[in-house]
Design a protein around this motif. Structure first.
Motif, mmCIF file in Angstrom:
data_model
loop_
_atom_site.group_PDB
_atom_site.id
_atom_site.type_symbol
_atom_site.label_atom_id
_atom_site.label_comp_id
_atom_site.label_asym_id
_atom_site.label_seq_id
_atom_site.Cartn_x
_atom_site.Cartn_y
_atom_site.Cartn_z
ATOM 1 N N ASN A 1 82.880 2.952 7.945
ATOM 2 C CA ASN A 1 82.731 3.674 6.679
ATOM 3 C C ASN A 1 82.412 2.660 5.589
ATOM 4 O O ASN A 1 82.370 1.449 5.848
ATOM 5 C CB ASN A 1 83.981 4.497 6.340
ATOM 6 C CG ASN A 1 85.247 3.647 6.298
ATOM 7 O OD1 ASN A 1 85.282 2.584 5.678
ATOM 8 N ND2 ASN A 1 86.299 4.104 6.982
ATOM 9 N N ALA A 2 82.178 3.153 4.372
ATOM 10 C CA ALA A 2 81.751 2.258 3.290
ATOM 11 C C ALA A 2 82.802 1.199 2.953
ATOM 12 O O ALA A 2 82.459 0.037 2.708
ATOM 13 C CB ALA A 2 81.413 3.086 2.055
ATOM 14 N N THR B 1 77.736 3.080 -0.392
ATOM 15 C CA THR B 1 78.838 3.787 -1.042
ATOM 16 C C THR B 1 78.822 5.239 -0.561
ATOM 17 O O THR B 1 77.846 5.717 0.012
ATOM 18 C CB THR B 1 78.719 3.771 -2.581
ATOM 19 O OG1 THR B 1 77.549 4.501 -2.970
ATOM 20 C CG2 THR B 1 78.611 2.346 -3.114
ATOM 21 N N GLN B 2 79.911 5.932 -0.790
ATOM 22 C CA GLN B 2 80.026 7.373 -0.530
ATOM 23 C C GLN B 2 79.804 7.740 0.941
ATOM 24 O O GLN B 2 79.379 8.850 1.243
ATOM 25 C CB GLN B 2 79.055 8.160 -1.431
ATOM 26 C CG GLN B 2 79.277 7.929 -2.910
ATOM 27 C CD GLN B 2 78.328 8.717 -3.785
ATOM 28 O OE1 GLN B 2 77.600 9.600 -3.328
ATOM 29 N NE2 GLN B 2 78.325 8.399 -5.075
ATOM 30 N N TRP B 3 80.094 6.815 1.827
ATOM 31 C CA TRP B 3 80.017 7.120 3.259
ATOM 32 C C TRP B 3 81.412 7.076 3.848
ATOM 33 O O TRP B 3 82.064 6.030 3.851
ATOM 34 C CB TRP B 3 79.102 6.121 3.971
ATOM 35 C CG TRP B 3 78.983 6.366 5.458
ATOM 36 C CD1 TRP B 3 78.683 7.548 6.068
ATOM 37 C CD2 TRP B 3 79.168 5.399 6.500
ATOM 38 N NE1 TRP B 3 78.676 7.386 7.443
ATOM 39 C CE2 TRP B 3 78.964 6.083 7.732
ATOM 40 C CE3 TRP B 3 79.488 4.047 6.514
ATOM 41 C CZ2 TRP B 3 79.082 5.437 8.961
ATOM 42 C CZ3 TRP B 3 79.596 3.395 7.739
ATOM 43 C CH2 TRP B 3 79.381 4.089 8.947
ATOM 44 N N THR B 4 81.879 8.213 4.358
ATOM 45 C CA THR B 4 83.222 8.305 4.925
ATOM 46 C C THR B 4 83.255 7.971 6.408
ATOM 47 O O THR B 4 84.328 7.807 6.984
ATOM 48 C CB THR B 4 83.789 9.720 4.740
ATOM 49 O OG1 THR B 4 82.999 10.653 5.506
ATOM 50 C CG2 THR B 4 83.778 10.141 3.275
ATOM 51 N N ASN C 1 80.342 11.987 6.974
ATOM 52 C CA ASN C 1 79.530 12.841 6.106
ATOM 53 C C ASN C 1 78.037 12.626 6.345
ATOM 54 O O ASN C 1 77.609 11.593 6.847
ATOM 55 C CB ASN C 1 79.881 12.626 4.635
ATOM 56 C CG ASN C 1 79.808 11.181 4.202
ATOM 57 O OD1 ASN C 1 80.102 10.270 4.968
ATOM 58 N ND2 ASN C 1 79.419 10.956 2.949
ATOM 59 N N TYR D 1 74.907 9.836 1.891
ATOM 60 C CA TYR D 1 75.550 8.646 1.336
ATOM 61 C C TYR D 1 74.559 7.926 0.441
ATOM 62 O O TYR D 1 73.389 8.305 0.358
ATOM 63 C CB TYR D 1 76.064 7.722 2.445
ATOM 64 C CG TYR D 1 75.023 7.297 3.462
ATOM 65 C CD1 TYR D 1 74.346 6.097 3.341
ATOM 66 C CD2 TYR D 1 74.732 8.106 4.558
ATOM 67 C CE1 TYR D 1 73.397 5.707 4.263
ATOM 68 C CE2 TYR D 1 73.783 7.725 5.493
ATOM 69 C CZ TYR D 1 73.118 6.527 5.344
ATOM 70 O OH TYR D 1 72.172 6.149 6.260
#
Length: 287
Positions: free
Chosen positions: A204-205, A217-220, A223, A226
């Motif tokens: 993940n990020a 960023t914004q990567w879990t 999802n 991102y």
């Protein structure tokens, strides 16, 4: 900066890139918009370059990481983490690289020669389930390692100082300079990987660090969208014109085309019936 919008048509194994302007449509994006939204055809699963194997990973790693060299617009190697293009010695088998003094990871750590040694050897360590072991063939001991006759620790790469890296080949390789621009040959921040754990690195990020133009960023880790933003520590950040790259996973061709037409994608890969229909439309407009 002007945004270029492109649709790629895929029919069978043929990939045809067509600018929508050729079909009578121009991009209406404003020149000052410094972001772009791109499509991935499948989910991003890992940014551990020692065991990734799919296009979403390659696409992302190319934007967030740099190896010793990178390929320019003419597909020719130019210095990246290395300070210059190195001429080999020992009848074409030995390379001595010097890593840029101002090269840093996105967490501020300096990029060290040992980060390359660590990454390359991880890529041949059976415990890491490596995918692209065969691309190391030609580097000293790589074939014996792949065939389980020698330890991955004997690979012909060695950090001889914080910023000095020695690579030894088993035989001269005319394509070596282009080879090391591939994501599998990019470094890993050894201290960071060991801190988060090898099994969590790149999942993940927050468990990913980069030395390239952007950071993720914004990567879990699960999802389907991102963002990549500019890496403030990138050594050549003044040459980076985009502020961010947005990625969306779009698995359906018709959905991709609709998003592209609505201006929600700046790049789309179209296949099957949708591709044939769009090809026909373009041909009618041209005639």
């Amino acid at each position: 900066m002007q945004k270029f919008r492109r649709v790629s048509l895929s029919i069978g194994v043929v990939m045809i890139a067509v600018f929508l302007a050729a079909c009578g449509k121009q991009s209406s994006q404003k020149a000052q918009n410094k972001s772009i939204t791109l499509m991935q055809t499948s989910d991003l699963t890992s940014l551990d370059n020692t065991n990734q194997a799919m296009m979403p990973e390659f696409n992302t790693l190319t934007n967030i990481s740099e190896g010793l060299y990178r390929l320019n617009s003419k597909d020719q190697p130019v210095p990246a983490m290395a300070t210059k293009i190195v001429k080999p010695t020992d009848n074409g088998k030995k390379y001595i690289f010097h890593i840029r003094s101002n090269a840093k990871w996105s967490n501020g750590d300096p990029v060290k020669a040992e980060d390359f040694e660590y990454s390359w050897k991880r890529s041949l360590n059976p415990a890491n389930n490596p995918v692209y072991t065969y691309v190391f063939s030609g580097i000293k001991n790589a074939d014996a390692i792949i065939n389980h006759k020698k330890s991955y620790k004997t690979l012909g790469i060695k950090a001889t100082g914080n910023k000095t890296l020695e690579i030894t080949l088993g035989h001269p390789m005319a394509y070596f300079n282009k080879l090391v621009a591939m994501p599998v040959f990019m470094p890993q921040d050894k201290s960071f990987v060991q801190k988060v754990g090898v099994k969590k690195y790149g999942t993940n990020a927050s468990h990913t660090v980069s030395n390239g133009a952007f950071k993720i960023t914004q990567w879990t880790g699960t999802n389907d969208s991102y963002r990549l933003v500019k890496n403030p520590y990138y050594w050549d950040k003044q040459a980076v014109k985009l502020d961010q790259i947005n990625y969306k996973t779009v698995k359906d061709s018709n959905t991709a085309h609709n998003l592209f037409e609505d201006g929600k994608l700046d790049d789309a890969t179209i296949s099957g019936v949708t591709a044939k229909s769009l090809q026909s439309r373009c041909r009618r407009i041209r005639t």
